[in-house]
Scaffold this motif. Structure first.
Motif, PDB file in Angstrom:
ATOM      1  N   ASN A   1       0.833  -1.207   0.000  1.00 54.45           N
ATOM      2  CA  ASN A   1       0.000   0.000   0.000  1.00 54.45           C
ATOM      3  C   ASN A   1       0.865   1.254   0.000  1.00 54.45           C
ATOM      4  O   ASN A   1       0.546   2.244  -0.671  1.00 54.45           O
ATOM      5  N   CYS A   2       1.966   1.208   0.752  1.00 57.12           N
ATOM      6  CA  CYS A   2       2.899   2.347   0.757  1.00 57.12           C
ATOM      7  C   CYS A   2       3.535   2.535  -0.623  1.00 57.12           C
ATOM      8  O   CYS A   2       3.690   3.665  -1.100  1.00 57.12           O
TER       9      CYS A   2
ATOM     10  N   LYS B   1       2.232   1.758  -3.445  1.00 53.12           N
ATOM     11  CA  LYS B   1       1.216   2.321  -4.351  1.00 53.12           C
ATOM     12  C   LYS B   1       1.122   3.831  -4.166  1.00 53.12           C
ATOM     13  O   LYS B   1       0.987   4.580  -5.144  1.00 53.12           O
ATOM     14  N   GLU B   2       1.197   4.275  -2.902  1.00 56.22           N
ATOM     15  CA  GLU B   2       1.181   5.715  -2.654  1.00 56.22           C
ATOM     16  C   GLU B   2       2.411   6.377  -3.273  1.00 56.22           C
ATOM     17  O   GLU B   2       2.320   7.465  -3.855  1.00 56.22           O
TER      18      GLU B   2
ATOM     19  N   TYR C   1       1.914   6.730  -6.911  1.00 61.49           N
ATOM     20  CA  TYR C   1       0.954   7.799  -7.202  1.00 61.49           C
ATOM     21  C   TYR C   1       1.656   9.151  -7.248  1.00 61.49           C
ATOM     22  O   TYR C   1       1.466   9.937  -8.185  1.00 61.49           O
ATOM     23  N   TYR C   2       2.494   9.434  -6.241  1.00 62.24           N
ATOM     24  CA  TYR C   2       3.186  10.719  -6.198  1.00 62.24           C
ATOM     25  C   TYR C   2       4.268  10.823  -7.273  1.00 62.24           C
ATOM     26  O   TYR C   2       4.507  11.907  -7.816  1.00 62.24           O
TER      27      TYR C   2
ATOM     28  N   TRP D   1       6.895   7.655   1.277  1.00 61.09           N
ATOM     29  CA  TRP D   1       6.052   6.459   1.213  1.00 61.09           C
ATOM     30  C   TRP D   1       6.871   5.226   0.855  1.00 61.09           C
ATOM     31  O   TRP D   1       6.642   4.139   1.400  1.00 61.09           O
TER      32      TRP D   1
END
Length: 282
Positions: free
Chosen positions: A235-236, A238-239, A242-243, A266
Motif C-alpha cells: 500500500n505504501c 502504491k502511494e 501515485y506521487y 512512502w
C-alpha cells in the motif's frame, strides 16, 4: 521554535553579533534536524513497539511525559534540537534510536519491578534491539552517551553504551536463532543481563517482581503477520507510485519537488514494513 538564546551584554555591537550568531545556529540546526525528520523518527520508534504515534513539543531536553500510567494514548514527547546537536545526533537513524529509548519508557511506564536506573538501562537495551533488527548504526548514540557522568536518575554513559551494544548483539542472536521478537523475550534477556553483571555501584538494588506492564501486551517486529506487513508495504509503494506519477505531470518545480519528497517518504515507509515482514510470524 527558538532554542538558542544569549544573555544581553549591554554592548550594542556585541549583542548584535551574538544575535546574528544565535540566528545562524538556529537555522543550521533546523536544517539538520527539521520537524519532519523528528516526526518520522518518532513514527519509526512508535511503530517499532506497535504504539500509537505521540505528538512532540519543544522542550529543554528529549523526554516523554506519560499523562496517565494506565494508558499509552495520551503521552507527549519533548524535543530539543540544541541537546541533540550538542550530543552529536544529527541523522534520522540516530534520532530514531533516541526516541526508541523514550518509547520504551511508554511501554514500561507502570513497571514497578525495575528501579529508575534499571528502567533507563532497559530503554537503552531496546534502542540496541531496534538497531539490531533494522541494521541501524548505534555507534553515534553510544559515542554520544559514552562520557556522560552518572546522575541521580541515570547510570553512567559508559554502562549505557555497553547496554545498547548488548541490545544490538541480542537482536542479532535472536534473528540467527529464529527467536520471536516479543517484548517478553527481550525483557527476559535484559533481566538475565542484570543478574549476570554486577552493577551495584551504579544501580539501586530492587526486588524483582513480575508485575504486568503495558509492554507485555505489546510486541514489535511481529505485531502483525508477515502477510499483513507485506500488504502494508505494498500500500505504501502504491502511494509512492501515485506521487511519482503525479510529479511527471507537474510543471511547477516546487510541486514536482513536493511530490517526489512524498513519494520518497512512502517508499521508505514501505521498505520499513518489508524489513519487519522478514521477522514476523506467518
Amino acid at each position: 521554535m527558538t532554542e538558542f538564546e544569549y544573555e544581553p551584554t549591554g554592548d550594542a555591537q556585541l549583542d548584535s553579533l551574538l544575535l546574528e550568531t544565535q540566528e545562524m545556529i538556529q537555522v543550521n540546526n533546523d536544517f539538520l534536524l527539521p520537524d519532519e525528520m523528528v516526526s518520522d523518527a518518532i513514527h519509526r520508534a512508535c511503530d517499532f513497539f506497535n504504539l500509537p504515534d505521540a505528538p512532540f513539543v519543544g522542550y529543554t531536553s528529549v523526554c516523554v511525559w506519560p499523562q496517565d500510567i494506565d494508558t499509552v494514548s495520551d503521552d507527549v514527547f519533548g524535543f530539543s534540537r540544541q541537546q541533540m546537536m550538542e550530543m552529536g545526533i544529527s541523522g534520522e537513524d540516530s534520532l530514531t534510536l533516541v526516541y526508541t529509548h523514550e518509547c520504551a519508557h511508554r511501554a514500561l511506564q507502570d513497571n514497578s519491578a525495575l528501579t529508575g536506573k534499571e528502567q533507563e538501562l532497559a530503554c537503552d537495551f531496546f534502542a540496541g534491539i531496534h538497531a539490531g533488527v533494522e541494521n541501524i548504526d548505534a555507534q553515534p548514540l553510544m559515542d554520544a552517551l559514552g562520557d556522560t557522568p552518572e546522575s541521580d536518575s541515570h547510570p553512567s554513559g559508559k554502562i549505557r553504551a555497553e547496554v545498547i551494544g548488548f541490545g544490538k548483539e541480542t537482536a542479532e542472536e535472536m534473528l540467527e536463532q529464529g527467536v520471536p521478537f516479543t517484548f517478553e523475550n527481550c525483557m527476559e534477556r535484559f533481566e538475565n543481563y542484570l543478574d549476570e553483571h554486577d552493577l551495584s555501584d551504579s544501580l539501586v538494588d530492587s526486588a524483582h517482581s513480575h508485575s504486568q506492564t503495558h509492554g507485555e501486551a505489546l510486541s514489535f517486529g511481529s505485531g502483525w503477520s508477515r502477510d499483513e506487513y507485506v500488504e502494508k508495504a505494498n500500500n505504501c509503494y502504491k502511494e509512492a507510485e501515485y506521487y511519482e506519477e503525479k510529479a511527471t505531470r507537474c510543471e511547477d518545480s516546487n510541486e514536482i519537488r513536493h511530490n517526489l519528497n512524498e513519494a520518497k517518504k512512502w517508499r521508505e515507509r514501505g521498505n520499513e514494513y518489508m524489513q519487519k515482514a522478514k521477522y514476523a510470524d506467518r
